[in-house]
Design a protein around this motif. Structure first.
Motif, PDB file in Angstrom:
ATOM      1  N   ILE A  18       0.850  -1.205   0.000  1.00  0.00           N
ATOM      2  CA  ILE A  18       0.000   0.000   0.000  1.00  0.00           C
ATOM      3  C   ILE A  18       0.876   1.241   0.000  1.00  0.00           C
ATOM      4  O   ILE A  18       0.669   2.180  -0.782  1.00  0.00           O
ATOM      5  N   ILE A  19       1.886   1.265   0.879  1.00  0.00           N
ATOM      6  CA  ILE A  19       2.769   2.431   0.976  1.00  0.00           C
ATOM      7  C   ILE A  19       3.563   2.610  -0.316  1.00  0.00           C
ATOM      8  O   ILE A  19       3.725   3.733  -0.820  1.00  0.00           O
ATOM      9  N   ASP A  20       4.020   1.500  -0.915  1.00  0.00           N
ATOM     10  CA  ASP A  20       4.740   1.580  -2.196  1.00  0.00           C
ATOM     11  C   ASP A  20       3.862   2.189  -3.283  1.00  0.00           C
ATOM     12  O   ASP A  20       4.313   3.007  -4.082  1.00  0.00           O
ATOM     13  N   ALA A  21       2.583   1.788  -3.321  1.00  0.00           N
ATOM     14  CA  ALA A  21       1.668   2.324  -4.341  1.00  0.00           C
ATOM     15  C   ALA A  21       1.470   3.831  -4.157  1.00  0.00           C
ATOM     16  O   ALA A  21       1.376   4.578  -5.133  1.00  0.00           O
ATOM     17  N   LEU A  22       1.439   4.277  -2.904  1.00  0.00           N
ATOM     18  CA  LEU A  22       1.265   5.709  -2.616  1.00  0.00           C
ATOM     19  C   LEU A  22       2.501   6.510  -2.996  1.00  0.00           C
ATOM     20  O   LEU A  22       2.401   7.635  -3.496  1.00  0.00           O
ATOM     21  N   GLU A  23       3.672   5.931  -2.746  1.00  0.00           N
ATOM     22  CA  GLU A  23       4.920   6.695  -2.853  1.00  0.00           C
ATOM     23  C   GLU A  23       5.671   6.497  -4.161  1.00  0.00           C
ATOM     24  O   GLU A  23       6.674   7.173  -4.391  1.00  0.00           O
ATOM     25  N   GLU A  24       5.207   5.596  -4.997  1.00  0.00           N
ATOM     26  CA  GLU A  24       5.959   5.262  -6.217  1.00  0.00           C
ATOM     27  C   GLU A  24       6.195   6.504  -7.070  1.00  0.00           C
ATOM     28  O   GLU A  24       5.257   7.203  -7.448  1.00  0.00           O
TER      29      GLU A  24
END
Length: 445
Positions: A397-403
């Motif tokens: 989830i965090i990766d999808a937000l920060e990509e």
């Protein structure tokens, strides 16, 4: 030969299940590898967009020397032909399957397999499926152009009605009158350590049930946009136009009724939200019984909290009402990015049947982001091999937000407005960034 074919099918299934392709899914019962179910999610910018189309594969002992038999299941009980090459009786016409005459070199070879068949079927689900009909290249008359438009319109309507709405209503046991049954009372026993012997043949095999529920939440706003488009282009109650290639028992008959589809979509959304909330009460009983799932989730929660402390991560994690089936994540925006300074709260809902039913996540703090739906549902992909590891879900989830530089992927289209701006012109992207920053600032107010 038989052993070789089973080995080959098993490997192909395994490769496809590891693959993160968001538009294909395959499954079979452990005891029956020759009978495979497959799901194709309709491609973006086609009348099949984000529909759920199921197919049954039957592999013979001579596979891969001979192709498998393939049947379309999503046909409204044999009453709907979804494509010139996908018949109402389930027949799939493809040269590689030997069910259609093709050019030389298009026939089956042992180098092909499950994935190549699925991709071939998916390619039939095009922007203009009318062109799949033989002789289309000779059709240039005005009537054919009108037929193409009429065909697209009725496929869009039936994709929503049959492949999405009927499927989800069946899963959720929603009646024809739109009545949603109350959540089932929590079961008395959650002792999953006791082996129970059940006759698999009596249990419905619904391998895509959880996947379709979660994807419905991703694509809900796209379904509503398709309804709006349909309302603008058709008249309520207008009958579908029969195509020249449609026979009496191999057709797509019906009437346009987008207002009714819209009502049913909202009922499904409400039922799914209620189902997620009901997991909390069911989970408390599972916790009291010290079920395997409850103990596992409690342990994972404690380990993730500890790992956040060790790594110095600013994010905070707590249990709501001390319930291991409802987690609250407070995400702090990454410094030096558009999310910097933001404070976002998300709830993680777990089913007592986790990981068979995957967690459902909803951001309660509003965030204008191309990977978060209007209702707060994040679009993320956790590795299939680690679906029971909650930390992997949180990281994804965090990766999808920060990509920083995500690849363009229309299968992640969960917020139509944000997605369009993010992937639009440079001015659109600037507008997207302004909207994102504004939501970040509002998160702290």
């Amino acid at each position: 030969m038989a052993d070789h074919s089973v080995f080959r099918i098993t490997k192909e299934l395994s490769d496809l299940q590891k693959n993160s392709d968001l538009s294909l899914a395959v499954a079979c019962r452990d005891i029956d590898v020759r009978n495979v179910k497959a799901l194709i999610i309709g491609p973006h910018e086609t009348p099949y967009e984000f529909g759920f189309f199921e197919f049954a594969f039957k592999f013979n002992k001579e596979y891969p020397r001979k192709s498998p038999q393939v049947n379309a299941i999503t046909t409204n009980g044999g009453r709907c032909r979804f494509n010139p090459n996908i018949y109402a009786n389930g027949r799939v016409c493809l040269s590689i399957l030997g069910t259609w005459r093709g050019e030389r070199g298009e026939e089956w070879s042992a180098a092909q397999g499950l994935e190549s068949i699925l991709l071939s079927i998916q390619s039939l689900m095009s922007t203009n499926p009318y062109e799949n009909e033989p002789g289309f290249e000779d059709a240039n008359e005005a009537s054919d152009k009108k037929n193409q438009k009429d065909y697209v319109q009725k496929i869009r309507h039936e994709t929503l009605r049959i492949s999405v709405i009927q499927r989800l209503e069946e899963y959720l046991k929603i009646g024809a009158d739109g009545a949603v049954p109350p959540p089932e009372p929590p079961k008395e026993s959650y002792d999953l350590d006791i082996d129970t012997v059940e006759d698999e043949s009596n249990i419905p095999f619904e391998p895509f049930k959880d996947l379709c529920k979660r994807r419905f939440l991703w694509y809900f706003d796209s379904y509503l946009a398709a309804v709006q488009k349909g309302k603008e282009e058709t008249k309520e109650g207008q009958a579908f136009v029969r195509m020249p290639f449609e026979g009496s028992s191999n057709t797509m008959e019906g009437k346009f009724n987008y207002s009714e589809l819209e009502r049913r979509l909202h009922t499904i959304k409400q039922a799914l939200d209620s189902e997620s909330s009901a997991w909390a009460a069911e989970g408390l009983l599972a916790k009291a019984k010290e079920s395997t799932v409850a103990v596992n989730l409690q342990r994972q929660f404690e380990q993730i909290v500890e790992s956040f402390k060790r790594s110095g991560a600013a994010h905070n994690l707590e249990l709501e009402d001390n319930n291991p089936f409802t987690w609250v994540l407070t995400y702090f925006g990454k410094p030096m990015t558009n999310l910097d300074g933001g404070l976002f709260r998300a709830k993680l809902f777990f089913s007592p049947r986790f990981p068979e039913e995957q967690p459902r996540i909803k951001f309660e703090t509003r965030l204008f982001h191309h990977r978060i739906a209007v209702d707060g549902t994040p679009c993320y992909v956790a590795p299939a091999s680690r679906r029971e590891d909650v930390k992997t879900h949180i990281e994804a989830i965090i990766d999808a937000l920060e990509e920083d530089h995500p690849p363009y992927d229309p299968r992640t289209l969960v917020h139509p407005e944000a997605f369009k701006l993010y992937w639009g012109s440079s001015e659109d992207r600037r507008s997207y960034n302004r909207r994102l920053r504004r939501s970040v600032q509002q998160s702290m107010e």
